[in-house]
Write a protein that holds these residues in place. Structure first.
Motif, PDB file in Angstrom:
ATOM      1  N   CYS A   1       0.794  -1.318   0.049  1.00  0.00           N
ATOM      2  CA  CYS A   1       0.077   0.191   0.207  1.00  0.00           C
ATOM      3  C   CYS A   1       1.025   1.158   0.127  1.00  0.00           C
ATOM      4  CB  CYS A   1      -0.978  -0.023   1.165  1.00  0.00           C
ATOM      5  SG  CYS A   1      -2.204  -1.147   1.064  1.00  0.00           S
ATOM      6  N   ALA A   2       2.080   1.246   0.847  1.00  0.00           N
ATOM      7  CA  ALA A   2       2.834   2.164   0.987  1.00  0.00           C
ATOM      8  C   ALA A   2       3.621   2.597  -0.369  1.00  0.00           C
ATOM      9  CB  ALA A   2       4.075   1.951   1.916  1.00  0.00           C
ATOM     10  N   LEU A   3       4.005   1.534  -1.151  1.00  0.00           N
ATOM     11  CA  LEU A   3       4.627   1.512  -2.604  1.00  0.00           C
ATOM     12  C   LEU A   3       3.517   2.228  -3.619  1.00  0.00           C
ATOM     13  CD1 LEU A   3       6.826  -1.187  -4.139  1.00  0.00           C
ATOM     14  CD2 LEU A   3       4.657  -0.387  -5.358  1.00  0.00           C
ATOM     15  N   ILE A   4       2.235   1.667  -3.408  1.00  0.00           N
ATOM     16  CA  ILE A   4       1.437   2.295  -4.293  1.00  0.00           C
ATOM     17  C   ILE A   4       0.948   3.828  -4.071  1.00  0.00           C
ATOM     18  CG2 ILE A   4      -1.154   2.221  -5.026  1.00  0.00           C
ATOM     19  CD1 ILE A   4      -0.930  -0.674  -4.298  1.00  0.00           C
ATOM     20  N   ARG A   5       1.145   4.305  -2.791  1.00  0.00           N
ATOM     21  CA  ARG A   5       1.038   5.637  -2.341  1.00  0.00           C
ATOM     22  C   ARG A   5       2.192   6.373  -3.011  1.00  0.00           C
ATOM     23  NH1 ARG A   5      -2.392   6.910   0.887  1.00  0.00           N
ATOM     24  NH2 ARG A   5      -2.385   5.239   2.057  1.00  0.00           N
ATOM     25  N   ASP A   6       3.538   5.784  -2.961  1.00  0.00           N
ATOM     26  CA  ASP A   6       4.614   6.625  -3.659  1.00  0.00           C
ATOM     27  C   ASP A   6       4.465   6.674  -5.098  1.00  0.00           C
ATOM     28  OD1 ASP A   6       5.826   6.695  -1.252  1.00  0.00           O
ATOM     29  OD2 ASP A   6       7.328   5.040  -1.815  1.00  0.00           O
ATOM     30  N   THR A   7       3.762   5.552  -5.667  1.00  0.00           N
ATOM     31  CA  THR A   7       3.701   5.646  -7.200  1.00  0.00           C
ATOM     32  C   THR A   7       2.582   6.691  -7.206  1.00  0.00           C
ATOM     33  OG1 THR A   7       3.915   3.309  -7.394  1.00  0.00           O
ATOM     34  CG2 THR A   7       2.714   4.412  -9.074  1.00  0.00           C
ATOM     35  N   VAL A   8       1.451   6.881  -6.634  1.00  0.00           N
ATOM     36  CA  VAL A   8       0.603   7.923  -6.853  1.00  0.00           C
ATOM     37  C   VAL A   8       1.139   9.339  -6.552  1.00  0.00           C
ATOM     38  CG1 VAL A   8      -1.397   9.080  -5.964  1.00  0.00           C
ATOM     39  CG2 VAL A   8      -1.475   6.620  -6.069  1.00  0.00           C
ATOM     40  N   SER A   9       2.258   9.412  -5.607  1.00  0.00           N
ATOM     41  CA  SER A   9       3.063  10.596  -5.225  1.00  0.00           C
ATOM     42  C   SER A   9       3.716  11.138  -6.489  1.00  0.00           C
ATOM     43  CB  SER A   9       3.845  10.312  -4.171  1.00  0.00           C
ATOM     44  OG  SER A   9       4.740  11.509  -3.742  1.00  0.00           O
ATOM     45  N   GLY A  10       4.577  10.080  -7.072  1.00  0.00           N
ATOM     46  CA  GLY A  10       5.316  10.511  -8.313  1.00  0.00           C
ATOM     47  C   GLY A  10       4.516  10.760  -9.440  1.00  0.00           C
ATOM     48  N   LEU A  11       3.156  10.532  -9.490  1.00  0.00           N
ATOM     49  CA  LEU A  11       2.372  10.847 -10.469  1.00  0.00           C
ATOM     50  C   LEU A  11       1.709  12.375 -10.164  1.00  0.00           C
ATOM     51  CD1 LEU A  11       0.466   7.655 -11.220  1.00  0.00           C
ATOM     52  CD2 LEU A  11       2.007   8.644 -12.682  1.00  0.00           C
ATOM     53  N   TYR A  12       1.181  12.337  -8.911  1.00  0.00           N
ATOM     54  CA  TYR A  12       0.401  13.628  -8.667  1.00  0.00           C
ATOM     55  C   TYR A  12       1.004  14.507  -7.602  1.00  0.00           C
ATOM     56  CZ  TYR A  12      -2.808  10.916 -11.376  1.00  0.00           C
ATOM     57  OH  TYR A  12      -3.495  10.144 -12.382  1.00  0.00           O
ATOM     58  N   GLY A  13       2.306  14.335  -7.005  1.00  0.00           N
ATOM     59  CA  GLY A  13       2.555  14.627  -5.773  1.00  0.00           C
ATOM     60  C   GLY A  13       2.141  14.441  -4.352  1.00  0.00           C
ATOM     61  N   SER A  14       2.714  14.469  -3.503  1.00  0.00           N
ATOM     62  CA  SER A  14       2.541  14.017  -1.995  1.00  0.00           C
ATOM     63  C   SER A  14       1.245  14.410  -1.688  1.00  0.00           C
ATOM     64  CB  SER A  14       3.854  14.301  -0.993  1.00  0.00           C
ATOM     65  OG  SER A  14       3.928  15.561  -1.059  1.00  0.00           O
ATOM     66  N   ARG A  15       0.782  15.687  -1.783  1.00  0.00           N
ATOM     67  CA  ARG A  15      -0.234  16.077  -1.402  1.00  0.00           C
ATOM     68  C   ARG A  15      -1.477  15.188  -1.673  1.00  0.00           C
ATOM     69  NH1 ARG A  15      -1.796  22.064  -0.134  1.00  0.00           N
ATOM     70  NH2 ARG A  15      -4.008  21.462  -0.065  1.00  0.00           N
ATOM     71  N   THR A  16      -1.663  14.958  -2.769  1.00  0.00           N
ATOM     72  CA  THR A  16      -2.821  13.875  -3.401  1.00  0.00           C
ATOM     73  C   THR A  16      -2.454  12.408  -3.040  1.00  0.00           C
ATOM     74  OG1 THR A  16      -2.814  15.277  -5.399  1.00  0.00           O
ATOM     75  CG2 THR A  16      -3.508  13.102  -5.590  1.00  0.00           C
ATOM     76  N   ALA A  17      -0.959  12.228  -2.863  1.00  0.00           N
ATOM     77  CA  ALA A  17      -0.887  10.597  -2.286  1.00  0.00           C
ATOM     78  C   ALA A  17      -1.336  10.617  -0.795  1.00  0.00           C
ATOM     79  CB  ALA A  17       0.459  10.329  -2.588  1.00  0.00           C
ATOM     80  N   ASP A  18      -1.050  11.833   0.053  1.00  0.00           N
ATOM     81  CA  ASP A  18      -1.325  11.548   1.279  1.00  0.00           C
ATOM     82  C   ASP A  18      -2.745  11.489   1.471  1.00  0.00           C
ATOM     83  OD1 ASP A  18       1.306  11.542   2.115  1.00  0.00           O
ATOM     84  OD2 ASP A  18       1.292  13.646   2.385  1.00  0.00           O
ATOM     85  N   SER A  19      -3.786  11.982   0.491  1.00  0.00           N
ATOM     86  CA  SER A  19      -5.271  12.047   0.692  1.00  0.00           C
ATOM     87  C   SER A  19      -5.704  10.702  -0.098  1.00  0.00           C
ATOM     88  CB  SER A  19      -5.822  13.210   0.426  1.00  0.00           C
ATOM     89  OG  SER A  19      -5.261  13.566  -0.871  1.00  0.00           O
ATOM     90  N   THR A  20      -4.997   9.911  -0.872  1.00  0.00           N
ATOM     91  CA  THR A  20      -5.782   9.078  -1.522  1.00  0.00           C
ATOM     92  C   THR A  20      -5.949   7.754  -0.399  1.00  0.00           C
ATOM     93  OG1 THR A  20      -4.606   9.519  -3.684  1.00  0.00           O
ATOM     94  CG2 THR A  20      -5.282   7.308  -3.353  1.00  0.00           C
ATOM     95  N   ILE A  21      -7.371   7.198  -0.800  1.00  0.00           N
ATOM     96  CA  ILE A  21      -7.556   6.026   0.080  1.00  0.00           C
ATOM     97  C   ILE A  21      -6.819   4.807  -0.458  1.00  0.00           C
ATOM     98  CG2 ILE A  21      -9.344   4.707   0.874  1.00  0.00           C
ATOM     99  CD1 ILE A  21      -9.420   7.546   2.139  1.00  0.00           C
TER     100      ILE A  21
END
Ligand code: PEP
Length: 253
Positions: free
Chosen positions: A187-207
């Motif tokens: 789940c953390a790795l997927i969040r990092d992937t989202v962060s790479g695409l959209y930035g950490s703010r978006t990643a931090d709020s993604t369920i």
């Protein structure tokens, strides 16, 4: 502040409309005070009964798939627009059973996600590795790739309508659950992937949910993990008391 939890049931091909209404009728009083979001993912034919049955409760209703075209010569398919028009809010896309048995690919998953967002639905996007892939040590690459392709063309603003479910295929319907550490790591790795695409703010709020043999006994440990924001639950979602126990584990996590 911690992200909210989202607990979603995937009923798969179970329950007719009468049974669906009865199951939701049993579930309603058990989850009415829940602080987390509660969703039931029902077969297409159960959607009208489910939408009626959830009235006056906080339970949301999901379909289990949608087609990417609005209408046309696609026998047996249901469009995202059709779902939206009947009051459905959520759709599960890319479940491994669709990928494995019904030919869904990363590209068709991407197209379905796009169509669902265009129709105004919220997507529960499933990603996850096969056992052989885990054993080869490519879980991270597989989940990152599935996530990136599925989100191709999704804007940062639209990410508020994307829930990602990490579902290791070897854990689905097998009774074999990922350990809490394994679940959290991916789940953390997927969040990092989202962060790479959209930035950490978006990643931090993604369920980002975990799914795979989550049940009333193991939910608390899984949901206590910092990057696990809920569950996509198959078998246990068909038993109201068990599903409600998972909801309460989320509320107490
Ligand atoms: C699922 O269908 O998404 C799932 C996780 O099933 P189960 O909980 O039965 O493993």
């Amino acid at each position: 502040m911690r992200r909210k939890y989202v607990i979603a049931g995937n009923w798969k091909m179970n329950k007719n409309p009468t049974e669906a209404a009865a199951l939701i009728g049993e579930l309603k009083p058990l989850v009415n005070d829940a602080r987390c979001d509660v969703i039931v993912g029902v077969p297409f034919v159960d959607l009208p009964a489910a939408l009626e049955a959830v009235k006056g409760s906080k339970i949301g209703v999901a379909a289990q798939n949608c087609h990417w075209e609005k209408s046309g010569a696609f026998t047996g398919e249901i469009s995202a627009e059709m779902l939206k028009s009947m009051g459905v809010e959520y759709v599960i896309i890319g479940h491994s059973e669709r990928r494995t048995y019904f030919g869904d690919t990363d590209i068709t998953v991407q197209k379905r996600v796009r169509a669902a967002l265009d129709a105004g639905l919220t997507v529960i996007l499933c990603v996850g590795e096969y056992l052989e892939q885990r054993e080869q040590g490519v879980t991270g690459e597989i989940c990152a790739m599935q996530t990136k392709i599925a989100l191709g063309g999704v804007s940062g603003n639209e990410m508020s309508r994307i829930i990602i479910a990490y579902e290791p295929v070897w854990a689905i319907g097998t009774g074999r659950t990922a350990t809490a550490e394994q679940a959290n790591e991916v789940c953390a790795l997927i969040r990092d992937t989202v962060s790479g695409l959209y930035g950490s703010r978006t990643a931090d709020s993604t369920i980002i949910q975990y799914g795979g043999s989550m049940n009333a006994s193991n939910a608390a440990e899984l949901l206590a993990q910092p990057d696990v924001d809920g569950g996509l639950i198959g078998g246990a979602s068909l038993k109201p008391a068990d599903f409600a126990a998972i909801v309460s584990s989320a509320d107490n996590a």
